[in-house]
Design a protein around this motif. Structure first.
Motif, PDB file in Angstrom:
ATOM      1  N   PRO A 128      13.943  33.503 -17.431  1.00  0.00           N
ATOM      2  CA  PRO A 128      14.555  34.672 -16.778  1.00  0.00           C
ATOM      3  C   PRO A 128      16.042  34.468 -16.481  1.00  0.00           C
ATOM      4  O   PRO A 128      16.488  33.371 -16.144  1.00  0.00           O
ATOM      5  CB  PRO A 128      13.748  34.800 -15.482  1.00  0.00           C
ATOM      6  CG  PRO A 128      13.262  33.416 -15.202  1.00  0.00           C
ATOM      7  CD  PRO A 128      13.016  32.782 -16.540  1.00  0.00           C
ATOM      8  N   VAL A 129      16.780  35.545 -16.622  1.00  0.00           N
ATOM      9  CA  VAL A 129      18.203  35.574 -16.271  1.00  0.00           C
ATOM     10  C   VAL A 129      18.400  36.730 -15.287  1.00  0.00           C
ATOM     11  O   VAL A 129      18.178  37.896 -15.638  1.00  0.00           O
ATOM     12  CB  VAL A 129      19.097  35.759 -17.512  1.00  0.00           C
ATOM     13  CG1 VAL A 129      20.565  35.835 -17.091  1.00  0.00           C
ATOM     14  CG2 VAL A 129      18.878  34.629 -18.509  1.00  0.00           C
ATOM     15  N   TRP A 130      18.824  36.410 -14.057  1.00  0.00           N
ATOM     16  CA  TRP A 130      19.011  37.406 -12.998  1.00  0.00           C
ATOM     17  C   TRP A 130      20.501  37.682 -12.838  1.00  0.00           C
ATOM     18  O   TRP A 130      21.282  36.776 -12.555  1.00  0.00           O
ATOM     19  CB  TRP A 130      18.418  36.881 -11.692  1.00  0.00           C
ATOM     20  CG  TRP A 130      18.455  37.839 -10.544  1.00  0.00           C
ATOM     21  CD1 TRP A 130      19.327  37.829  -9.500  1.00  0.00           C
ATOM     22  CD2 TRP A 130      17.567  38.931 -10.303  1.00  0.00           C
ATOM     23  NE1 TRP A 130      19.054  38.843  -8.626  1.00  0.00           N
ATOM     24  CE2 TRP A 130      17.966  39.544  -9.091  1.00  0.00           C
ATOM     25  CE3 TRP A 130      16.479  39.461 -10.988  1.00  0.00           C
ATOM     26  CZ2 TRP A 130      17.313  40.646  -8.553  1.00  0.00           C
ATOM     27  CZ3 TRP A 130      15.823  40.557 -10.459  1.00  0.00           C
ATOM     28  CH2 TRP A 130      16.235  41.144  -9.256  1.00  0.00           C
ATOM     29  N   MET A 131      20.878  38.934 -13.035  1.00  0.00           N
ATOM     30  CA  MET A 131      22.290  39.313 -12.949  1.00  0.00           C
ATOM     31  C   MET A 131      22.529  40.114 -11.678  1.00  0.00           C
ATOM     32  O   MET A 131      21.711  40.954 -11.295  1.00  0.00           O
ATOM     33  CB  MET A 131      22.698  40.136 -14.179  1.00  0.00           C
ATOM     34  CG  MET A 131      22.426  39.431 -15.497  1.00  0.00           C
ATOM     35  SD  MET A 131      22.858  40.434 -16.933  1.00  0.00           S
ATOM     36  CE  MET A 131      22.164  39.441 -18.257  1.00  0.00           C
ATOM     37  N   THR A 132      23.664  39.871 -11.042  1.00  0.00           N
ATOM     38  CA  THR A 132      23.999  40.532  -9.779  1.00  0.00           C
ATOM     39  C   THR A 132      25.212  41.446  -9.974  1.00  0.00           C
ATOM     40  O   THR A 132      25.788  41.524 -11.060  1.00  0.00           O
ATOM     41  CB  THR A 132      24.293  39.486  -8.697  1.00  0.00           C
ATOM     42  OG1 THR A 132      25.402  38.670  -9.119  1.00  0.00           O
ATOM     43  CG2 THR A 132      23.083  38.592  -8.466  1.00  0.00           C
ATOM     44  N   GLY A 133      25.594  42.116  -8.877  1.00  0.00           N
ATOM     45  CA  GLY A 133      26.795  42.950  -8.914  1.00  0.00           C
ATOM     46  C   GLY A 133      26.550  44.343  -9.445  1.00  0.00           C
ATOM     47  O   GLY A 133      27.327  44.840 -10.269  1.00  0.00           O
ATOM     48  N   ARG A 134      25.499  45.010  -8.990  1.00  0.00           N
ATOM     49  CA  ARG A 134      25.221  46.371  -9.455  1.00  0.00           C
ATOM     50  C   ARG A 134      26.097  47.380  -8.717  1.00  0.00           C
ATOM     51  O   ARG A 134      26.216  47.351  -7.494  1.00  0.00           O
ATOM     52  CB  ARG A 134      23.742  46.704  -9.229  1.00  0.00           C
ATOM     53  CG  ARG A 134      23.322  48.071  -9.776  1.00  0.00           C
ATOM     54  CD  ARG A 134      21.865  48.365  -9.470  1.00  0.00           C
ATOM     55  NE  ARG A 134      21.645  48.500  -8.039  1.00  0.00           N
ATOM     56  CZ  ARG A 134      21.788  49.649  -7.376  1.00  0.00           C
ATOM     57  NH1 ARG A 134      22.192  50.749  -8.018  1.00  0.00           N
ATOM     58  NH2 ARG A 134      21.560  49.696  -6.081  1.00  0.00           N
ATOM     59  N   ALA A 135      26.695  48.280  -9.479  1.00  0.00           N
ATOM     60  CA  ALA A 135      27.477  49.365  -8.881  1.00  0.00           C
ATOM     61  C   ALA A 135      26.527  50.379  -8.244  1.00  0.00           C
ATOM     62  O   ALA A 135      25.388  50.546  -8.694  1.00  0.00           O
ATOM     63  CB  ALA A 135      28.337  50.037  -9.944  1.00  0.00           C
ATOM     64  N   PRO A 136      26.952  51.090  -7.193  1.00  0.00           N
ATOM     65  CA  PRO A 136      26.048  52.009  -6.475  1.00  0.00           C
ATOM     66  C   PRO A 136      25.466  53.117  -7.341  1.00  0.00           C
ATOM     67  O   PRO A 136      24.365  53.600  -7.075  1.00  0.00           O
ATOM     68  CB  PRO A 136      26.945  52.586  -5.374  1.00  0.00           C
ATOM     69  CG  PRO A 136      28.020  51.572  -5.180  1.00  0.00           C
ATOM     70  CD  PRO A 136      28.264  50.986  -6.533  1.00  0.00           C
ATOM     71  N   ASP A 137      26.158  53.544  -8.384  1.00  0.00           N
ATOM     72  CA  ASP A 137      25.688  54.672  -9.184  1.00  0.00           C
ATOM     73  C   ASP A 137      25.033  54.241 -10.494  1.00  0.00           C
ATOM     74  O   ASP A 137      24.823  55.063 -11.388  1.00  0.00           O
ATOM     75  CB  ASP A 137      26.853  55.616  -9.489  1.00  0.00           C
ATOM     76  CG  ASP A 137      27.998  54.896 -10.201  1.00  0.00           C
ATOM     77  OD1 ASP A 137      28.012  53.645 -10.173  1.00  0.00           O
ATOM     78  OD2 ASP A 137      28.864  55.581 -10.780  1.00  0.00           O
ATOM     79  N   THR A 138      24.715  52.974 -10.642  1.00  0.00           N
ATOM     80  CA  THR A 138      24.100  52.487 -11.880  1.00  0.00           C
ATOM     81  C   THR A 138      22.642  52.100 -11.625  1.00  0.00           C
ATOM     82  O   THR A 138      22.280  51.688 -10.514  1.00  0.00           O
ATOM     83  CB  THR A 138      24.857  51.267 -12.431  1.00  0.00           C
ATOM     84  OG1 THR A 138      24.874  50.233 -11.434  1.00  0.00           O
ATOM     85  CG2 THR A 138      26.277  51.653 -12.810  1.00  0.00           C
ATOM     86  N   PRO A 139      21.796  52.219 -12.643  1.00  0.00           N
ATOM     87  CA  PRO A 139      20.378  51.867 -12.460  1.00  0.00           C
ATOM     88  C   PRO A 139      20.165  50.359 -12.550  1.00  0.00           C
ATOM     89  O   PRO A 139      21.015  49.620 -13.057  1.00  0.00           O
ATOM     90  CB  PRO A 139      19.690  52.589 -13.625  1.00  0.00           C
ATOM     91  CG  PRO A 139      20.737  52.621 -14.694  1.00  0.00           C
ATOM     92  CD  PRO A 139      22.059  52.781 -13.982  1.00  0.00           C
ATOM     93  N   PHE A 140      19.021  49.935 -12.068  1.00  0.00           N
ATOM     94  CA  PHE A 140      18.602  48.547 -12.277  1.00  0.00           C
ATOM     95  C   PHE A 140      17.935  48.479 -13.652  1.00  0.00           C
ATOM     96  O   PHE A 140      17.105  49.325 -14.006  1.00  0.00           O
ATOM     97  CB  PHE A 140      17.623  48.105 -11.187  1.00  0.00           C
ATOM     98  CG  PHE A 140      17.153  46.691 -11.350  1.00  0.00           C
ATOM     99  CD1 PHE A 140      17.918  45.635 -10.901  1.00  0.00           C
ATOM    100  CD2 PHE A 140      15.939  46.424 -11.968  1.00  0.00           C
ATOM    101  CE1 PHE A 140      17.490  44.322 -11.060  1.00  0.00           C
ATOM    102  CE2 PHE A 140      15.500  45.119 -12.128  1.00  0.00           C
ATOM    103  CZ  PHE A 140      16.277  44.068 -11.671  1.00  0.00           C
ATOM    104  N   ILE A 141      18.277  47.461 -14.435  1.00  0.00           N
ATOM    105  CA  ILE A 141      17.838  47.378 -15.830  1.00  0.00           C
ATOM    106  C   ILE A 141      16.954  46.142 -16.027  1.00  0.00           C
ATOM    107  O   ILE A 141      17.293  45.043 -15.563  1.00  0.00           O
ATOM    108  CB  ILE A 141      19.043  47.322 -16.789  1.00  0.00           C
ATOM    109  CG1 ILE A 141      19.899  48.585 -16.629  1.00  0.00           C
ATOM    110  CG2 ILE A 141      18.574  47.177 -18.234  1.00  0.00           C
ATOM    111  CD1 ILE A 141      21.183  48.550 -17.438  1.00  0.00           C
ATOM    112  N   ILE A 142      15.852  46.356 -16.710  1.00  0.00           N
ATOM    113  CA  ILE A 142      14.981  45.246 -17.124  1.00  0.00           C
ATOM    114  C   ILE A 142      15.021  45.174 -18.642  1.00  0.00           C
ATOM    115  O   ILE A 142      14.667  46.138 -19.332  1.00  0.00           O
ATOM    116  CB  ILE A 142      13.535  45.443 -16.646  1.00  0.00           C
ATOM    117  CG1 ILE A 142      13.480  45.535 -15.122  1.00  0.00           C
ATOM    118  CG2 ILE A 142      12.651  44.298 -17.133  1.00  0.00           C
ATOM    119  CD1 ILE A 142      12.098  45.858 -14.582  1.00  0.00           C
ATOM    120  N   ASN A 143      15.465  44.054 -19.155  1.00  0.00           N
ATOM    121  CA  ASN A 143      15.483  43.791 -20.591  1.00  0.00           C
ATOM    122  C   ASN A 143      14.561  42.612 -20.878  1.00  0.00           C
ATOM    123  O   ASN A 143      14.665  41.568 -20.221  1.00  0.00           O
ATOM    124  CB  ASN A 143      16.898  43.455 -21.080  1.00  0.00           C
ATOM    125  CG  ASN A 143      17.650  44.695 -21.537  1.00  0.00           C
ATOM    126  OD1 ASN A 143      17.094  45.524 -22.252  1.00  0.00           O
ATOM    127  ND2 ASN A 143      18.903  44.831 -21.114  1.00  0.00           N
TER     128      ASN A 143
END
Length: 215
Positions: A128-143
């Motif tokens: 697993p690779v967990w990425m941070t820093g989501r902008a308020p208007d962007t969705p959470f993405i699972i790849n």
């Protein structure tokens, strides 16, 4: 979401899965639990059709923007597969979508019932690779990339398969034995390792020579 045949052999080699989850600006994701359902089929040596799953799970103390996983969907056997006929013991949905009971949708019960089966699939080595820093208007993405590796299938041998295997072993050992025996025989005669005594054949007495004339 798409499947890919990387080596162009007519069989799918991996699944590329992508899920975008819209969130409110005040919402954050610190963990993921996801079940992917598969129709798993075998058609050589043993014929099997079953419904299986891959369970993806990851948690982080830091809210994330994206989760990436890359692993193998591996077959897990607790017993030999059937060598004849179509095996459909587990060709039922992993999640009973028609049940009116809330307990049938509980993740703990789903996994417990699934693990009770003798034949399952497991999502292994997910990296697993967990990425941070989501902008308020962007969705959470699972790849996720789920690979379908080459498997070793365990099943009881049929009668003719046993005969074929035994014949191959017999011929292989026989050829080796004949070659070694021929080399040993050649070595013994060429190097005169064994003591030999030549024996002249005894000719039978001719009836004419053994005739005695009487007066």
């Amino acid at each position: 979401t798409r499947e890919e045949d990387k080596n162009q052999d007519g069989k799918m080699d991996q699944l590329h899965f992508k899920l975008e989850l819209p969130l409110q600006p005040t919402e954050h994701v610190v963990g993921v639990q996801l079940i992917l359902l598969f129709s798993y089929q075998l058609y050589r040596m043993s014929t099997l059709v079953m419904q299986s799953m891959a369970f993806l799970q990851f948690f982080s103390p830091v809210p994330g923007s994206q989760l990436y996983m890359n692993g193998d969907l591996k077959l897990n056997q607790r017993q030999l597969l059937h060598s004849c006929g179509l095996d459909t013991r587990y060709n039922v949905s992993v999640v009973n979508g028609t049940s009116p009971f809330a307990s049938d949708y509980d993740l703990t019960n789903i996994i417990a019932a699934y693990r009770d089966r003798n034949v399952t699939t497991v999502f292994s080595d997910p990296s697993p690779v967990w990425m941070t820093g989501r902008a308020p208007d962007t969705p959470f993405i699972i790849n996720a990339t789920i690979r379908y590796p080459v498997e070793v299938i365990l099943y009881p041998l049929r009668f003719w398969e046993v005969i074929k295997f035994a014949w191959i072993q017999y011929v292989s050992i026989l050829l080796i034995f004949l070659w070694v025996f021929g080399r040993i025989k050649m070595f013994l005669f060429q190097n005169q390792v064994l003591t030999t005594t030549p024996i002249s054949p005894v000719l039978p007495v001719s009836p004419v020579l053994s005739y005695k004339h009487h007066q």
